[in-house]
Design a protein around this motif. Structure first.
Motif, PDB file in Angstrom:
ATOM      1  N   MET A   1      13.329  69.538 -32.117  1.00 11.93           N
ATOM      2  CA  MET A   1      13.807  70.589 -31.209  1.00 11.93           C
ATOM      3  C   MET A   1      14.082  70.021 -29.815  1.00 11.93           C
ATOM      4  O   MET A   1      15.032  70.423 -29.142  1.00 11.93           O
ATOM      5  N   SER A   2      13.288  69.064 -29.377  1.00 11.61           N
ATOM      6  CA  SER A   2      13.461  68.507 -28.035  1.00 11.61           C
ATOM      7  C   SER A   2      14.774  67.754 -27.895  1.00 11.61           C
ATOM      8  O   SER A   2      15.349  67.675 -26.807  1.00 11.61           O
ATOM      9  N   SER A   3      15.287  67.178 -28.982  1.00 11.03           N
ATOM     10  CA  SER A   3      16.578  66.489 -28.919  1.00 11.03           C
ATOM     11  C   SER A   3      17.740  67.444 -29.141  1.00 11.03           C
ATOM     12  O   SER A   3      18.872  67.169 -28.733  1.00 11.03           O
ATOM     13  N   LEU A   4      17.464  68.583 -29.783  1.00 11.30           N
ATOM     14  CA  LEU A   4      18.521  69.554 -30.076  1.00 11.30           C
ATOM     15  C   LEU A   4      18.925  70.354 -28.838  1.00 11.30           C
ATOM     16  O   LEU A   4      20.121  70.589 -28.609  1.00 11.30           O
ATOM     17  N   LEU A   5      17.954  70.780 -28.039  1.00 10.87           N
ATOM     18  CA  LEU A   5      18.249  71.646 -26.894  1.00 10.87           C
ATOM     19  C   LEU A   5      19.220  71.019 -25.888  1.00 10.87           C
ATOM     20  O   LEU A   5      20.148  71.693 -25.424  1.00 10.87           O
ATOM     21  N   PRO A   6      19.064  69.742 -25.532  1.00  9.89           N
ATOM     22  CA  PRO A   6      20.045  69.135 -24.623  1.00  9.89           C
ATOM     23  C   PRO A   6      21.458  69.115 -25.205  1.00  9.89           C
ATOM     24  O   PRO A   6      22.442  69.267 -24.479  1.00  9.89           O
ATOM     25  N   SER A 407       1.097  64.161 -26.667  1.00 12.27           N
ATOM     26  CA  SER A 407       2.093  65.173 -26.343  1.00 12.27           C
ATOM     27  C   SER A 407       3.062  65.280 -27.508  1.00 12.27           C
ATOM     28  O   SER A 407       3.166  64.379 -28.346  1.00 12.27           O
ATOM     29  N   SER A 408       3.813  66.390 -27.583  1.00 10.30           N
ATOM     30  CA  SER A 408       4.666  66.647 -28.743  1.00 10.30           C
ATOM     31  C   SER A 408       5.725  65.559 -28.926  1.00 10.30           C
ATOM     32  O   SER A 408       6.030  65.159 -30.055  1.00 10.30           O
ATOM     33  N   ASN A 409       6.301  65.046 -27.807  1.00  8.02           N
ATOM     34  CA  ASN A 409       7.337  64.017 -27.967  1.00  8.02           C
ATOM     35  C   ASN A 409       6.747  62.692 -28.456  1.00  8.02           C
ATOM     36  O   ASN A 409       7.382  61.963 -29.219  1.00  8.02           O
ATOM     37  N   LEU A 410       5.500  62.384 -28.055  1.00  7.44           N
ATOM     38  CA  LEU A 410       4.880  61.146 -28.521  1.00  7.44           C
ATOM     39  C   LEU A 410       4.442  61.249 -29.980  1.00  7.44           C
ATOM     40  O   LEU A 410       4.415  60.252 -30.696  1.00  7.44           O
ATOM     41  N   LYS A 411       4.113  62.467 -30.428  1.00  4.58           N
ATOM     42  CA  LYS A 411       3.831  62.656 -31.861  1.00  4.58           C
ATOM     43  C   LYS A 411       5.059  62.302 -32.677  1.00  4.58           C
ATOM     44  O   LYS A 411       4.972  61.635 -33.722  1.00  4.58           O
ATOM     45  N   THR A 412       6.219  62.760 -32.207  1.00  6.65           N
ATOM     46  CA  THR A 412       7.469  62.468 -32.904  1.00  6.65           C
ATOM     47  C   THR A 412       7.731  60.968 -32.930  1.00  6.65           C
ATOM     48  O   THR A 412       8.129  60.411 -33.954  1.00  6.65           O
ATOM     49  N   CYS A 413       7.493  60.299 -31.791  1.00  6.08           N
ATOM     50  CA  CYS A 413       7.682  58.847 -31.720  1.00  6.08           C
ATOM     51  C   CYS A 413       6.763  58.134 -32.717  1.00  6.08           C
ATOM     52  O   CYS A 413       7.179  57.191 -33.397  1.00  6.08           O
ATOM     53  N   LEU A 414       5.522  58.588 -32.810  1.00  3.40           N
ATOM     54  CA  LEU A 414       4.571  57.968 -33.721  1.00  3.40           C
ATOM     55  C   LEU A 414       4.999  58.170 -35.176  1.00  3.40           C
ATOM     56  O   LEU A 414       4.996  57.227 -35.979  1.00  3.40           O
ATOM     57  N   LEU A 415       5.391  59.394 -35.528  1.00  2.00           N
ATOM     58  CA  LEU A 415       5.784  59.694 -36.903  1.00  2.00           C
ATOM     59  C   LEU A 415       7.040  58.921 -37.302  1.00  2.00           C
ATOM     60  O   LEU A 415       7.256  58.637 -38.483  1.00  2.00           O
ATOM     61  N   TYR A 416       7.870  58.569 -36.316  1.00  2.00           N
ATOM     62  CA  TYR A 416       9.091  57.816 -36.588  1.00  2.00           C
ATOM     63  C   TYR A 416       8.779  56.445 -37.200  1.00  2.00           C
ATOM     64  O   TYR A 416       9.598  55.873 -37.923  1.00  2.00           O
TER      65      TYR A 416
END
Length: 460
Positions: A1-6, A407-416
């Motif tokens: 969602m964080s990449s979609l909104l921009p 934080s939510s964005n770092l969770k995404t980075c980790l899961l990547y």
């Protein structure tokens, strides 16, 4: 969602030549998705096993919808931002005409897509309102006993490789503080989850708070577990309870300020030894330390934490180290009751564990009772299944505390990182730019891998 909104915001610029009605639809969609993102952040902060099943279903629906929206937007932008011909030749003019028609068609399709997406979002919004997603919290029925609790009750004789760090800490604690300083000496044991910080702190506490040590060195002592997301009042009350049971009875109705005053009064002039275990938040530490201001300079305060910022604020950093190869083998064979498998497999297992006591004891628990020829199968299955094993379950739980603290964005980075094969050597710079390309990390003009790396390190 964080990449979609921009990306949705970028569609509103003039170069895409969208109709006013489509732009309005995008603005409404963006506002609703921002609200959903806020709800998702709340959902992501709660452990998966503690979420209500309805909330999980709703979160999955939003996630799948966000993928569909992003695919639609990427397709539209790709078609609209086609390469323009630079020379006015006839074939280029024809190509330009085809491009313009393709863009017109793309704009028409994105308008229809936006309407369809808005309809789906409305349905998901209705479900969110129905399930009260914005009020999401951990399911009390799913709350379990803290898996770190057994570490507080291990016998010193059962611990492996603990003597050296204990002696190092005793030496540090024996060093005095500067004369003008009226505060206790503070030592911060810091390291990632599973290294045995709590075990070390408790073993040191037990050694220094024996009856003999209490009479000759410290007049009062206490060991206080904190953990994630504590209330300052509860931590202060726990400290009071450890120090004086009678005072605790009178303190239960006090607020934070009153508790700090009571502790300062109680500790005034006394030599004390207190361990505050597992602090995650600098603000909690700033509150707790107020109770120990202007104390006896011969007092000692130890904290344990996974967070470097907390240790830096407290001072006196002691970095917890993994076990050596020799101690790793001793611990491993102790936990397997002396059973020895193939030397090559054992070496590979211990290398995978990296000297982390929690990992060693967990893997060893899987091997107990198994034939030695099955050890290689367990090694190949590390990270998969075995949910019915209590040690594995507790290990996952302990490690998940660090994950849910991100934080939510770092969770995404980790899961990547799951896109890479197991044990793959990952190039740091390449990884950072992959994160940027995926939109996981905001990128600004003039940024390079150095300040991006610095930004990520600060967040971690």
């Amino acid at each position: 969602m964080s990449s979609l909104l921009p990306k949705l915001g970028e569609l509103l610029v003039e170069e895409y030549k969208l109709k006013k009605s489509v732009k309005k639809g995008i603005e409404e969609l963006k506002a609703e998705l921002e609200s959903m993102q806020a709800a998702l952040i709340k959902v992501s902060s709660v452990p998966l096993d503690q979420l209500d099943p309805q909330v999980k279903i709703w979160a999955n629906e939003v996630r799948e919808l966000s993928y569909a929206i992003e695919d639609s937007l990427d397709s539209f932008v790709t078609r609209v931002e086609g390469n323009e011909p630079t020379k006015p030749k006839i074939k280029h003019l024809l190509k330009k005409a085809r491009n313009e028609f393709s863009k017109f068609k793309a704009r028409h399709e994105i308008a229809n897509d936006i309407k369809d997406i808005q309809s789906q979002v409305r349905k998901i919004k209705e479900r969110r309102d129905s399930y009260k997603i914005d009020d999401v919290d951990a399911n009390p029925a799913a709350t379990t006993v803290d898996p770190r609790l057994p570490a507080l009750y291990k016998k010193l004789s059962d611990l492996v490789g603990i003597d050296k760090p204990i002696n190092e800490l005793i030496k540090i604690l024996s060093e005095g503080v500067p004369m003008p300083d009226k505060n206790p000496k503070i030592v911060s044991i810091v390291g990632f989850g599973g290294l045995g910080k709590t075990t070390l702190a408790k073993a040191l506490y037990d050694k220094l708070s024996t009856k003999y040590q209490r009479v000759t060195t410290y007049q009062c002592h206490g060991f206080v577990p904190v953990g994630q997301n504590p209330k300052a009042k509860k931590v202060l009350l726990d400290i009071v309870c450890e120090l004086d049971k009678e005072l605790y009875k009178a303190a239960t109705t006090m607020d934070e300020r009153q508790l700090i005053n009571e502790l300062q009064t109680f500790l005034a002039g006394k030599r004390y030894f207190i361990v505050i275990d597992d602090i995650w938040d600098t603000q909690i530490w700033e509150t707790i330390k107020c109770a120990f201001m202007d104390s006896h300079p011969e007092s000692r305060l130890i904290i344990t934490t996974r967070i470097v910022d907390v240790a830096t604020k407290a001072g006196g950093i002691y970095h917890m180290q993994p076990l050596s190869d020799d101690y790793s083998k001793i611990l491993f064979y102790t936990r397997t009751s002396g059973s020895e498998g193939p030397a090559e497999v054992t070496t590979k297992i211990l290398k995978k564990c990296g000297g982390v006591p929690l990992a060693i004891t967990t893997i060893a628990s899987l091997l107990v009772g198994k034939h030695t020829e099955d050890w290689s199968k367990v090694y190949d299955a590390i990270g998969f299944g075995h949910a019915d094993n209590g040690d594995v379950h507790n290990t996952r739980k302990i490690l998940s505390f660090s994950y849910y603290d991100l934080s939510s964005n770092l969770k995404t980075c980790l899961l990547y990182l799951s896109v890479f094969p197991e044990d793959y050597l990952i190039n740091k710079i390449s990884l950072i730019w992959r994160w940027v390309a995926e939109g996981f990390i905001p990128y600004g003009e003039g940024m390079n891998h150095l300040n991006l790396e610095r930004s990520i390190s600060t967040s971690l």
